[in-house]
Design a protein around this motif. Structure first.
Motif, short mmCIF file in Angstrom:
data_model
loop_
_atom_site.label_atom_id
_atom_site.label_comp_id
_atom_site.label_asym_id
_atom_site.label_seq_id
_atom_site.Cartn_x
_atom_site.Cartn_y
_atom_site.Cartn_z
N THR A 94 -3.25 -10.15 -0.15
CA THR A 94 -3.38 -9.68 -1.54
C THR A 94 -4.55 -10.36 -2.24
O THR A 94 -4.93 -11.49 -1.92
CB THR A 94 -2.10 -9.95 -2.35
N LYS A 131 -8.81 -8.54 7.63
CA LYS A 131 -9.40 -7.21 7.73
C LYS A 131 -9.81 -6.92 9.17
O LYS A 131 -10.53 -7.71 9.79
CB LYS A 131 -10.64 -7.10 6.83
N PRO A 169 -10.28 -1.68 1.40
CA PRO A 169 -9.00 -2.39 1.26
C PRO A 169 -8.84 -3.44 2.36
O PRO A 169 -9.40 -3.31 3.45
CB PRO A 169 -7.97 -1.26 1.45
N PRO A 170 -8.07 -4.50 2.10
CA PRO A 170 -7.74 -5.42 3.19
C PRO A 170 -6.72 -4.79 4.13
O PRO A 170 -5.99 -3.88 3.73
CB PRO A 170 -7.13 -6.62 2.45
N SER A 171 -6.69 -5.25 5.35
CA SER A 171 -5.65 -4.80 6.29
C SER A 171 -4.31 -5.43 5.95
O SER A 171 -3.26 -4.83 6.13
CB SER A 171 -6.05 -5.14 7.73
N ILE A 206 -14.10 -6.31 -0.21
CA ILE A 206 -12.67 -6.24 -0.54
C ILE A 206 -12.45 -6.66 -1.99
O ILE A 206 -11.72 -6.00 -2.74
CB ILE A 206 -11.85 -7.13 0.42
N GLU A 240 -5.41 -3.17 -10.73
CA GLU A 240 -6.52 -2.63 -9.93
C GLU A 240 -7.32 -1.61 -10.71
O GLU A 240 -8.55 -1.51 -10.58
CB GLU A 240 -5.97 -2.01 -8.65
N GLY A 292 -13.28 -4.05 -4.41
CA GLY A 292 -12.51 -2.82 -4.32
C GLY A 292 -13.19 -1.72 -3.54
O GLY A 292 -12.77 -0.55 -3.58
#
Length: 249
Positions: free
Chosen positions: A64, A14, A59-61, A53, A76, A56
Motif C-alpha cells: 500500500t 511490483k 499499480p503495485p502488485s 507507483i 487516491e 499513480g
C-alpha cells in the motif's frame, strides 16, 4: 515529536506480467513533510518503477501507498491535485512556446485564467525563460528545455514534487539555477522526491535517502548517519560500497 508523514509506503512489490522477477520487492519507506528525499540506485534498480507507483501511473502488485496532507489522509482521487511530476524525458510540446506550454498544462490542472497567467509569468522570470517565452521550445538548448520541463511540473504549486533526473545533460549554470529554485520551494513547504545519478548533487541536495538495488531497499535514513555507519567519506563511496562496482548498463 515525530515528523508528520507525507508518504507512507508499506511492503510494496511490483512484478510486470512478462517479467520473471520482481522489479520491486517489499519496499517500505516513510517520506516526511517538507523533506528532500533521494531515491538512489544503479540502472534497473527499480527507482522509476517506484516513482511510477507513487504517482499513480502504474499499480503495485502488492502493498500500500498512503499520502497525507497536513496530517489528513488523501484519497487516491484527490492525490493528483497535490502531486507534481518532472520526468527524465521531455514532457512538453516542442512546436509550442514556453508560454503556450504552460497555458496548456495549467489549464489541465484547472487553474483559473488570472492565477495561471500570474503563475506562468512568475515561473518564466524565475527560471530565466522570460526572454524566450514566445520562441518554440524545440529550438532551445538542453538546459532551457529542462527548465521548461520543471516549470510545467510545478505550474499548479504541488505539495509533493517528484523529480526523475531533473538536471541530466544540462550545463553547470542551468543545474545550479534548477537546484537553487528547488531548494527555495522546499523551504516554502514542498516535499521533494528526487532521483539522480549525480552523486555529488544528491549529497548536497537531499536530506534523507534510500538506496535501492535489485528492487530492494538496502539502506535508508539520514545521509550523514548512513555515511558514519558504513564508514564512507561521501555518498559516492557509500553507493559503491553497498551496490558494488560491476557494470549496470
Amino acid at each position: 515529536m515525530t515528523e508528520p508523514v507525507s508518504i507512507e509506503i508499506q511492503n510494496v512489490s511490483k512484478k510486470y506480467k512478462t517479467a520473471q522477477e520482481n522489479s520491486l520487492t517489499d519496499v517500505s519507506l516513510n517520506i516526511g513533510t517538507s523533506d528532500i528525499f533521494g531515491l538512489l540506485g544503479p540502472n534497473g534498480a527499480g527507482k522509476t518503477t517506484l516513482i511510477s507507483i507513487l504517482c499513480g501511473i502504474i499499480p503495485p502488485s502488492s502493498g500500500t501507498v498512503n499520502f497525507y496532507y497536513q496530517n489528513q489522509f488523501i484519497s487516491e482521487q484527490e492525490r493528483k491535485s497535490h502531486i507534481g511530476f518532472v520526468p527524465q524525458e521531455y514532457a512538453f510540446y516542442q512546436e509550442l512556446t514556453p508560454r503556450q506550454n504552460l497555458d496548456y498544462f495549467g489549464a489541465m490542472y484547472n487553474l483559473g485564467r488570472e492565477e495561471l497567467e500570474a503563475r506562468r509569468e512568475d515561473l518564466l522570470e524565475i527560471l530565466g525563460l522570460a526572454r524566450f517565452a514566445d520562441k518554440k521550445v524545440g529550438s532551445f538548448s538542453g538546459g532551457m528545455k529542462r527548465r521548461v520541463n520543471l516549470a510545467i511540473g510545478i505550474i499548479h504549486k504541488p505539495d509533493i514534487l517528484f523529480l526523475d533526473e531533473p538536471t541530466v545533460g544540462v550545463d553547470v549554470q542551468s543545474r545550479n539555477a534548477i537546484i537553487r529554485y528547488l531548494q527555495e520551494i522546499n523551504k516554502a513547504g514542498t516535499t521533494i522526491i528526487y532521483t539522480s545519478h549525480h552523486m555529488s548533487e544528491a549529497e548536497e541536495f537531499c536530506k534523507h535517502i534510500a538506496l535501492i538495488d535489485h528492487g530492494r531497499v538496502i539502506a535508508k535514513g539520514d545521509l550523514t548517519d548512513l555515511r558514519k555507519t558504513h564508514h564512507a567519506p561521501n555518498l559516492q563511496s557509500l553507493f559503491i560500497k553497498l551496490t558494488g562496482e560491476e557494470y549496470r548498463d
